[in-house]
Design a protein around this motif. Structure first.
Motif, PDB file in Angstrom:
ATOM      1  N   MET A  34       0.769  -1.193  -0.058  1.00 55.82           N
ATOM      2  CA  MET A  34       0.013  -0.079  -0.029  1.00 55.82           C
ATOM      3  C   MET A  34       1.119   1.110   0.088  1.00 55.82           C
ATOM      4  O   MET A  34       1.750   1.269   0.560  1.00 55.82           O
ATOM      5  N   ASP A  80       7.759  -1.688   3.366  1.00 59.58           N
ATOM      6  CA  ASP A  80       6.454  -2.343   2.874  1.00 59.58           C
ATOM      7  C   ASP A  80       5.546  -2.641   4.093  1.00 59.58           C
ATOM      8  O   ASP A  80       4.488  -3.121   3.838  1.00 59.58           O
ATOM      9  N   ASP A  81       6.215  -2.758   5.177  1.00 63.42           N
ATOM     10  CA  ASP A  81       5.212  -3.418   6.347  1.00 63.42           C
ATOM     11  C   ASP A  81       4.581  -2.181   6.901  1.00 63.42           C
ATOM     12  O   ASP A  81       5.261  -1.090   7.670  1.00 63.42           O
ATOM     13  N   ALA A  82       3.432  -2.142   7.042  1.00 59.81           N
ATOM     14  CA  ALA A  82       2.361  -1.192   7.085  1.00 59.81           C
ATOM     15  C   ALA A  82       2.646  -0.992   8.796  1.00 59.81           C
ATOM     16  O   ALA A  82       2.489   0.006   9.321  1.00 59.81           O
ATOM     17  N   THR A  83       2.810  -1.958   9.657  1.00 58.44           N
ATOM     18  CA  THR A  83       2.899  -1.781  11.048  1.00 58.44           C
ATOM     19  C   THR A  83       4.189  -1.006  11.403  1.00 58.44           C
ATOM     20  O   THR A  83       4.253   0.153  12.051  1.00 58.44           O
ATOM     21  N   CYS A  84       5.436  -1.558  10.725  1.00 52.24           N
ATOM     22  CA  CYS A  84       6.350  -0.821  10.908  1.00 52.24           C
ATOM     23  C   CYS A  84       6.399   0.745  10.342  1.00 52.24           C
ATOM     24  O   CYS A  84       7.053   1.713  11.076  1.00 52.24           O
ATOM     25  N   LYS A 129       3.976   2.603  10.290  1.00 50.53           N
ATOM     26  CA  LYS A 129       3.176   3.425  11.026  1.00 50.53           C
ATOM     27  C   LYS A 129       3.844   3.788  12.346  1.00 50.53           C
ATOM     28  O   LYS A 129       4.008   5.036  12.632  1.00 50.53           O
TER      29      LYS A 129
END
Lengths: 180, 729
Positions: free
Chosen positions: B1, B47-51, B53
């Motif tokens: 995303m 690419d990792d959304a959690t990271c 954020k």
């Protein structure tokens, strides 16, 4: 337990004073302190059992007035993403022939997210799983992954409870929450 | 995303303090916040959304201005679009679409920004890899906020280092030169560069003096005071550099000797050394085929916007390409000229004119004529024609130049052309300016190396075995063009080059036509196009974006010019056209020595020079096919002649079309096949499309111009990548 009881007693004893001091216009103050304690103990529990590590504190530190639900948002995001990741891993483990390289990629990513939110148990298990993966030990992978899944489920449940409580406690307790 | 945060300072949540202090400068590189490091503009890629954020929040807490991105391609295009906007890049190592190290390299070469890598992987070898690839720091996940609070030090350190280099080289002179260059660039319509450069300089100065709270206004007013601007590797300078390197031999080139050969006042050994390092990296990258497929595409488009890369890249690529003979001489010239400053819309036109000219002629003489015309037209490339003249390419140079301007996606194209038969093509399509650039650059670099070695012979067949007497028109892209071309000229003996180029092209395009390959490379080598009938394959490849024209050029010497034109057309679309043309030419004339090196020519359009279609295709293909560089391969079938003509018209169209029109143009760009416009990466894809559409409608040129202008900003980058100046602060 005992500790809690005594603190409860103390709290109740001090309650009127506390209410007084903290402009206890909040009727739920009394409840809040109880909840607060509950929250604190829950959190402590999570840490003691190794589900969470200090990275979680970092997340909490980031939360403030401008982003009051940060922790919750991140946790939600994590579980959503990780569920997907885990589904991918599952699939990768099922397919024949096993593509360990691809599997490793998923694992790396899962490990990264888990460590970012402080999900200690998951992270550690992921590390082990990666080792199995690099050895192409399918059996080891499957067993380890099962553990990861369990950790994931348990953590999810616990954090959901925690967050729920957190919401109830409300912003007033945020500051004190961290302290306790 | 892809989560894009509005970079405007005011938009970032926490960084309010910083944003308020400095009014953002929309043009380039916003205002410098007074409370440094608050307001530091960070680009976060993960690419990792959690990271993503979490780290974003942490950075906000540090009062930085954060822009997030979950895809490397997007990150690169953002960086290219907003030249000088970002101060620092934070990137994850493992990403699905691109390796973090590659991204790191790219950023280092193109934008010269400090990059910090992050990863959950803490193995020593991975960390080492980060260091060797140039990361200024490596953070292990989970990332804590403490180290993030100190990342600004890398920005300051870098700037100080650059300033120091400048100091060593006789600051005063350098400053003057810098300002002169800036002014020149500005005059030449190189708005982006100058604007950016100025801005950067100012910003840099501001940063330097941040601690002392210097006044921004003052600094802006007087660019050459106080801090010494860092060396801006303009295309001319780069051309000289490449010439010197080629003279010495890439293996034997040492900074000291290069410096002596260059005879540039105010330049220090350190400047040359660092530039050489980058150049080497670039060349090395050129020789790595197919990697860039993906990357190039998106990047190329980005590139377009920023012709900047064109400039530098062109220079590099063209040369490299030329040298390696991969680029068809024509291409090279085309590329170089085109790419060089495609953004300089002004150039475009001339190029096109030239192209027409080219079409008319076919012999080298014609070419030269056209080239010259182009050159003249371009004006911009005035510098390089000279050097080119001397070399065999001589003529081609001229041609190249125009192409160079055409935003040869030098890097990409060239590399595309040169190295990979197919991958290159993709690269060449470089829709994104950047990718092209890179490709071009790498191509050029690679090429130059090759050129030196003349591995052309192997490639021989690719190039249709064009003897390509013309030599290396590798006019380097833009500024470099001349240098490149000349370089290439030497390097690539017509035959050699052609073979070389063809060889490359073969890789690149694997197309039947050697020319195709060239297309890829031609971004830088518009010349090549001219020189020979353009190894169509080559041309198309690189041209994808550039050369719609290129293809046509390939056919005749003139085609080379065409390509150049197309290449140079930074018009996103245009370039393709040119490429196409070139390709067509290439195809036709095997001998075309597409020294596509000019790949740099940011022909955005992935020059897909679909040789086949050449003209018609360009229009559409350019836009649409940003990545259709491959199409160029078709060139063989196309007759370059037709292509050329079309290209010319296209180019003109493009020029006129200018981006605005582009929108309407809708991608009918002729270059259907070859123009591999990497649409995705190209920020101006629509421009391209428009351009291409017009190809037929002859607005291509216009459009191209417009694009260039629009993209303009980026143009300066061409050298920025190499110039330290780019540190957006």
């Amino acid at each position: 337990m005992v500790l809690h009881i005594s603190s409860a007693l103390t709290a109740s004893a001090l309650h009127p004073l506390l209410c007084f001091c903290f402009h206890n216009t909040y009727p739920e103050m009394e409840n809040a302190s109880g909840l607060h304690r509950q929250l604190a103990s829950m959190k402590k529990n999570l840490f003691d059992q190794g589900y969470l590590d200090e990275q979680f504190y970092q997340l909490e530190e980031l939360q403030d007035e401008s982003s009051p639900n940060f922790v919750e948002e991140v946790v939600t995001l994590f579980f959503r993403d990780s569920s997907r990741s885990m589904a991918n891993i599952d699939e990768a483990l099922q397919q024949c022939p096993r593509d360990f390289h691809r599997l490793d990629k998923f694992l790396h990513r899962l490990k990264g997210s888990a460590s970012s939110i402080g999900a200690a148990k998951m992270k550690n298990e992921c590390t082990r799983l990666r080792e199995f993966c690099s050895e192409e030990n399918l059996d080891g992978c499957l067993r380890s992954f099962q553990k990861v899944k369990n950790d994931h489920t348990i953590l999810r449940q616990k954090l959901e409870n925690y967050l729920q409580l957190l919401r109830q406690v409300g912003p007033v307790d945020r500051a004190s929450r961290s302290g306790s | 995303m892809n989560e894009r945060m509005d970079p405007a300072p005011t938009s970032s949540g926490k960084a309010t303090a910083s944003s308020s202090s400095g009014p953002p400068d929309a043009a380039a590189g916003g205002g410098m916040p007074t409370e440094f490091p608050a307001g530091l503009r960070v680009l976060l890629v993960d690419d990792d959304a959690t990271c993503l954020k979490i780290i974003e929040m942490m950075l906000r807490k540090c009062h930085y201005d954060v822009t997030t991105c979950s895809c490397a391609a997007t990150a690169l295009s953002m960086l290219r679009e907003r030249k000088g906007w970002f101060d620092l890049v934070l990137s994850d190592v493992y990403m699905p679409d691109m390796d973090g190290f590659k991204l790191l390299e790219r950023i280092g070469l193109e934008m010269d920004l400090p990059v910090i890598m992050m990863s959950a992987d803490d193995h020593k070898d991975v960390v080492m890899k980060g260091v060797t690839h140039g990361a200024v720091d490596y953070l292990i996940k989970p990332v804590r906020i403490e180290p993030l609070k100190n990342i600004w030090q890398h920005v300051v350190r870098k700037k100080r280092f650059e300033l120091k280099e400048l100091e060593h080289s006789g600051s005063l002179e350098e400053n003057e030169r810098e300002s002169e260059r800036h002014k020149r660039a500005m005059e030449e319509g190189d708005n982006a560069t100058s604007g950016c450069g100025e801005n950067l300089k100012n910003i840099k100065r501001k940063k330097e003096g941040k601690e002392e709270d210097e006044q921004d206004v003052d600094e802006q007013a007087d660019p050459s005071q106080t801090k010494k601007p860092r060396v801006v590797w303009s295309s001319e300078l780069h051309q000289q550099f490449v010439t010197a390197v080629n003279q010495l031999g890439i293996d034997k080139a040492v900074p000291k000797k290069i410096l002596e050969l260059m005879k540039v006042a105010g330049l220090t050994r350190e400047n040359v050394a660092s530039h050489l390092q980058k150049y080497r990296l670039y060349l090395r990258r050129l020789s790595v085929p197919q990697h860039q497929d993906r990357l190039d595409g998106p990047f190329t488009s980005a590139q377009e916007a920023t012709f900047r890369s064109v400039g530098t890249v062109d220079g590099f690529d063209l040369q490299a390409l030329a040298v390696s003979g991969q680029l068809l001489p024509q291409n090279l010239s085309a590329l170089s000229s085109g790419s060089r400053r495609v953004t300089n819309t002004g150039l475009r036109m001339p190029v096109f004119d030239q192209m027409g000219f080219l079409n008319s002629g076919n012999a080298s003489s014609t070419r030269s004529a056209s080239v010259q015309q182009m050159n003249r037209g371009l004006g911009y490339f005035s510098g390089f024609s000279n050097s080119m003249e001397s070399r065999q390419l001589g003529q081609s140079h001229q041609l190249v130049e125009p192409y160079g301007n055409m935003c040869l996606q030098v890097g990409e194209e060239i590399s595309g052309l040169l190295n990979l038969p197919s991958p290159q093509t993709t690269r060449s399509s470089l829709p994104g300016g950047i990718s092209n650039e890179q490709v071009n650059r790498s191509l050029i670099m690679h090429r130059s190396q090759q050129g030196q070695q003349f591995s052309l012979s192997q490639q021989h067949e690719n190039f249709h075995g064009q003897p390509f007497p013309r030599g290396q028109i590798f006019n380097g892209i833009g500024g470099h063009d001349s240098r490149l071309s000349s370089k290439f000229g030497h390097q690539i003996s017509p035959n050699d080059i052609s073979s070389h180029i063809s060889g490359r092209t073969a890789n690149i395009a694997q197309t039947p036509m050697p020319g195709n390959h060239i297309s890829a490379s031609y971004s830088s080598v518009p010349q090549a196009l001219y020189a020979n009938n353009i190894h169509d394959s080559c041309l198309t490849e690189s041209a994808a974006s550039h050369y719609p024209l290129a293809s046509s050029i390939g056919d005749t010497p003139t085609t080379g010019n065409v390509e150049a034109l197309s290449n140079t057309s930074s018009l996103k679309g245009v370039t393709d056209l040119s490429n196409c043309n070139i390709y067509s030419e290439l195809r036709q004339n095997k001998t075309q020595d597409w020294k596509l090196e000019t790949v740099n020519i940011s022909y955005q359009s992935g020059q897909n020079l679909a040789p086949k279609q050449n003209n018609a295709d360009f229009g559409s293909s350019l836009v649409a096919h940003q990545d259709s560089i491959a199409t160029i391969q078709d060139e063989s079938s196309r007759n370059t002649c037709t292509v050329r003509k079309e290209i010319l018209s296209v180019t003109t169209e493009i020029e006129h079309e200018k981006i605005e029109c582009v929108a309407q143009c809708n991608s009918t760009i002729l270059v259907e096949n070859s123009i591999r416009l990497k649409s995705e990466s190209m920020p101006d894809i629509k421009h391209q499309e428009v351009l291409y559409d017009n190809i037929i409608s002859n607005d291509l040129m216009d459009v191209g111009k417009q694009q260039q202008e629009g993209i303009g900003q980026d143009d300066p980058e061409f050298f920025d990548a190499y110039s330290l100046e780019n540190i957006p602060m």
